[in-house]
Design an enzyme around this catalytic site. Structure first.
Site, short mmCIF file in Angstrom:
data_model
loop_
_atom_site.label_atom_id
_atom_site.label_comp_id
_atom_site.label_asym_id
_atom_site.label_seq_id
_atom_site.Cartn_x
_atom_site.Cartn_y
_atom_site.Cartn_z
N HIS A 14 0.84 -1.20 0.00
CA HIS A 14 0.00 0.00 0.00
C HIS A 14 0.87 1.25 0.00
CE1 HIS A 14 -2.93 -3.01 1.24
NE2 HIS A 14 -3.90 -2.13 1.03
N GLY A 17 5.45 4.74 -2.95
CA GLY A 17 6.83 4.76 -3.41
C GLY A 17 7.35 3.37 -3.71
N ASP A 74 9.59 -6.02 2.21
CA ASP A 74 9.71 -5.41 3.53
C ASP A 74 11.13 -4.90 3.63
OD1 ASP A 74 8.13 -4.92 5.99
OD2 ASP A 74 9.90 -5.80 6.92
N SER A 75 11.26 -3.62 3.94
CA SER A 75 12.58 -3.03 3.88
C SER A 75 12.73 -1.98 4.95
CB SER A 75 12.82 -2.40 2.49
OG SER A 75 11.77 -1.51 2.17
N GLY A 164 10.84 7.90 1.50
CA GLY A 164 11.31 7.44 2.81
C GLY A 164 12.58 8.15 3.24
N LYS A 186 19.58 4.90 -8.99
CA LYS A 186 19.42 4.26 -7.69
C LYS A 186 19.40 2.75 -7.81
CE LYS A 186 16.19 3.79 -3.81
NZ LYS A 186 14.89 4.18 -3.25
N ARG A 200 16.72 -2.89 -2.96
CA ARG A 200 15.56 -3.50 -3.62
C ARG A 200 15.96 -4.12 -4.97
NH1 ARG A 200 12.45 0.37 -2.52
NH2 ARG A 200 11.90 -0.59 -0.53
#
Length: 214
Positions: A14, A17, A74-75, A164, A186, A200
Site C-alpha cells: 500500500h 513509493g 519489507d525493507s 522514505g 538508484k 531492492r
C-alpha cells in the site's frame, strides 16, 4: 525453487513509493500487475520481528485474497550506532498521531538519536538499507530474496527523489544520496546487468535469477 509461470501478479503493498519502484523493476519483464492498494485489500498486521517475516505476511495475504502470485517487499534502514534501529520499525518511526507517515520527521528523529550518541563523524554513522522480497503463491508456497547496500547517514537531507529515508542515505562509493539519484541510478540494474546498487534492486536481481530464468 519454484519458477513463476505467469505474467500476472499482485504487488503486495500500500506504499506508493514502493509500488512505483517494484513496477519499475518488473516492467521490462512484461508483467501485468496490480497493487494491493488498487485492489482495496486490507493491510495485514505486520507482526513479524524480521524483514523476512513481515514480507511473508504481506505476500501471503495478497496471494490468498487474489488467487494470484503476489510479490511483497519489507525493507528498512539499519543504523549501527543505533543498535540496528529503526530496522523493521523503519516505517513506524515516521508514524504521526493522525495515522499518517511523516518521513521528514522520521529523518529528524534519526539525526537526534545519532547526535545523542555523539555519532557526528562519517565513520560513526554507518548504515545499510535492507530489502526482503517475498513471492507467494495462493497455495502458501513462498520464496524469499534479500538485498543489502552499505552506506552512511548524512545530514542535512539531500535530494527530493525516491522516498522514505532516501535523502539521508549515501551508498558506499558514491557522492550522492539515494534522494539525489534518478530511479535508474538508484537501482543501478536492468535485465542482463551483472550488478545492482539499491537494496531492492539487489533483491529483485535474485528474484529474477531464481524464479524467472529457465
Amino acid at each position: 525453487m519454484r519458477k513463476l509461470d505467469t505474467k500476472t501478479i499482485v504487488v503486495a503493498s500500500h506504499n506508493a513509493g514502493k509500488i512505483r519502484e517494484i513496477e519499475d523493476l518488473i516492467g521490462p519483464f512484461g508483467f501485468s500487475a496490480k497493487s494491493a492498494a488498487a485492489l482495496n485489500f486490507e493491510e495485514p498486521d505486520e507482526t513479524g520481528t524480521t524483514f523476512e517475516e513481515n514480507a511473508t505476511i504481506k505476500a501471503l495475504a495478497s496471494a490468498k485474497a487474489s488467487g494470484l502470485p503476489a510479490l511483497s517487499d519489507d525493507s528498512g534502514i539499519v543504523i549501527d550506532a543505533l543498535g540496528g534501529a529503526p530496522g523493521v520499525y523503519t516505517a513506524n518511526w515516521a508514524e504521526t498521531a493522525d495515522g499518517t507517515r511523516d518521513f521528514a520527521m522520521a529523518m529528524e528523529k534519526v539525526e537526534k538519536a545519532l547526535a545523542e550518541r555523539g555519532a557526528t563523524e562519517t565513520r560513526d554513522r554507518t548504515a545499510r538499507f535492507v530489502s526482503v522480497l517475498c513471492l507467494a503463491w495462493p497455495d502458501g508456497h513462498t520464496e524469499l530474496f534479500r538485498g543489502e547496500v552499505e552506506g552512511h547517514v548524512v545530514w542535512p537531507p539531500r535530494g527530493d527523489r525516491g522516498f522514505g529515508y532516501d535523502p539521508v542515505f549515501q551508498p558506499e562509493g558514491y557522492e550522492t544520496t539515494f534522494g539525489e539519484m534518478s530511479a535508474e541510478e538508484k537501482h543501478g540494474w536492468k535485465p542482463g546487468d551483472a550488478s545492482a546498487l539499491s537494496h531492492r534492486a539487489r533483491a529483485f536481481k535474485l528474484f529474477v535469477e531464481t524464479c524467472l530464468k529457465a
